[in-house]
Design an enzyme around this catalytic site. Structure first.
Site, short mmCIF file in Angstrom:
data_model
loop_
_atom_site.label_atom_id
_atom_site.label_comp_id
_atom_site.label_asym_id
_atom_site.label_seq_id
_atom_site.Cartn_x
_atom_site.Cartn_y
_atom_site.Cartn_z
N ASP A 1 14.19 61.93 -37.43
CA ASP A 1 15.37 62.75 -37.09
C ASP A 1 16.63 62.31 -37.84
OD1 ASP A 1 14.48 64.75 -35.43
OD2 ASP A 1 14.93 63.72 -33.56
N LYS B 1 19.81 64.42 -38.53
CA LYS B 1 20.83 64.71 -37.52
C LYS B 1 22.19 64.14 -37.89
CE LYS B 1 17.74 65.11 -33.50
NZ LYS B 1 17.40 64.56 -32.17
#
Length: 340
Positions: A160, A163
C-alpha cells in the site's frame, strides 16, 4: 533510523553490541547516554527489539514489540511521504526481519489481538504490518522457500505504499466516498507500482503486488481488471491477507465485523473473487486455531471451543460453564469475537 523514540522506555533484556558488550542492561530505562552509545555502536532497531526469548514471550512483551514495530513503520512511511523514495536497504535490514520474527509467535489470535491493541495515528500504519504478518503466515503454510518468503513479506510490507500520494483526509473520511473520491483511492495501486518500479535493486514482483493486490479472479478488481491466471501468486496471497485484515479491523466508516461475518463473507466472495485455494487454506488454518480458545457468541455468552465440525467448521462445539453448546444446532448463534 533514529532510535530516539526509545527514550524513557524500559528494556526487556540486555542490549549488547556486536562484541558482546552490554550497552543497556535489562530493566533499565533508556536515557540520553544510552541513546548515544547505541548510535555510536551502530545498534539496529531489530537488535534492540528482538533479543528476548521469542516463543516464550508474555503477552505484555508481545504488545511492546508490536508497538515498536508499528512506530517504526509509521516513521518509515512518514519519511517515504516526504522524500518520495523507498529506503529499500533499511527496510530489508530493519523492518523485514522484525515482521518475520513477529510471524513466529505461536498463538495466532494473541498475535492478531496485539496488532489491534497497538496505538497508531491511522489505520493505514496498522494495516501495513497486519497484512505483512498474515501474508508471511500464508507463505509458510503453502511451503515457500526462505528466499521467496522474504520477497513475499517485503511485497506485503510495501503493498500500500502508493497511499503516500493520496491525501490522508480521503483515507480517513468517515462517510461514503463519492465516485470521484473512490477513483482517486483506487489509484494508490498505480502510484505504488510507479514508486516501487523506480526503486533500484527491487524485484519487479514487489511492484506487481502493489499494482495487482486489488485485482480479482473474475476480472472485477482494479486497476487493470485482470483475470485468473494473469495474476501473480504473490498478488493473490497478499489479496487474501489484505481482505481478512481490513474486514477484521475498525475503520473510520464502520466498526469491526464479527469473526463469523468475516469468514462467511470471504467464503461467499462478498469482497470480490480472491483466489479460492489460497483463501480456503488460510481460513482453514484460522479455524483450526480456534480449538481451546475463549469466544464470545452473538448473544453475549462466553465459552471455550472444544471441537470444530469438519462439515460446518464455523459452528463448533462450545463449552459454556458445565454445558456443551453445539452451534450446528443453534442456527441463531454465531461466534462474534475470539477472546485472548
Amino acid at each position: 533510523m533514529s532510535l530516539g523514540f526509545l527514550l524513557g522506555k524500559r528494556t526487556d533484556c540486555d542490549i549488547i553490541n556486536a562484541a558482546g558488550l552490554v550497552l543497556v542492561p535489562s530493566g533499565f530505562v533508556v536515557d540520553e547516554e544510552h541513546l548515544r552509545l547505541l548510535d555510536q555502536h551502530q545498534v539496529k532497531l531489530s537488535e534492540v527489539t528482538w533479543m528476548g526469548n521469542g516463543r516464550n514471550e508474555s503477552i505484555s512483551t508481545l504488545d511492546d514489540k508490536v508497538q515498536k514495530v508499528f512506530q517504526y513503520n509509521q516513521d518509515l512511511f512518514d519519511r517515504i511521504y516526504k522524500i518520495k523514495k523507498v529506503p529499500l536497504l533499511e527496510i530489508k535490514n530493519e523492518l523485514l526481519p522484525i515482521v518475520q520474527e513477529i510471524s513466529e509467535y505461536p498463538d495466532l489470535f494473541q498475535l492478531l489481538a496485539a496488532m489491534k491493541r497497538a496505538e497508531v495515528n491511522t489505520y493505514t500504519f496498522q494495516h501495513h504490518i497486519g497484512v505483512a504478518v498474515l501474508t508471511t503466515l500464508i507463505g509458510k503454510w503453502i511451503g515457500l522457500e526462505k528466499t521467496d518468503l522474504s520477497l513475499l513479506t517485503l511485497a506485503a510490507i510495501l503493498h500500500d505504499v502508493g497511499k503516500v500520494r493520496i491525501s490522508e483526509d480521503l483515507w480517513l473520511k468517515p462517510g461514503k466516498l463519492t465516485d470521484e473520491e473512490f477513483a482517486e483511492i483506487k489509484l494508490h495501486t498505480v502510484y505504488g507500482y510507479e514508486l516501487l518500479k523506480a526503486t533500484i535493486g527491487l524485484s519487479p514482483r514487489v511492484a506487481k503486488v502493489a499494482l495487482l493486490h486489488h485485482e480479482r479472479s473474475d476480472g472485477n478488481g482494479y486497476p487493470l481488471k485482470l483475470k485468473g491466471s494473469r495474476l501473480d501468486t504473490f498478488s493473490r496471497i497478499v489479496a487474501v491477507a489484505d481482505v481478512f485484515h481490513a474486514m477484521s479491523s475498525k475503520r473510520p466508516y464502520r466498526d469491526t465485523l464479527s469473526f463469523h461475518e468475516v469468514v462467511s463473507r470471504m467464503r461467499k466472495g462478498a469482497f470480490g473473487q480472491i483466489d479460492p485455494h489460497i483463501s480456503a487454506m488460510f481460513l482453514e488454518n484460522i479455524i483450526c486455531s480456534l480449538i481451546g480458545k475463549q469466544v464470545m457468541l452473538t448473544d453475549g455468552q462466553i465459552g471455550e471451543v472444544v471441537y470444530t465440525n469438519p462439515h460446518n467448521d464455523l459452528r463448533p462445539l462450545i463449552r459454556i460453564g458445565e454445558s456443551l453448546v453445539n452451534l450446528s444446532e443453534m442456527k441463531q448463534l454465531h461466534i462474534a469475537d475470539v477472546l485472548v
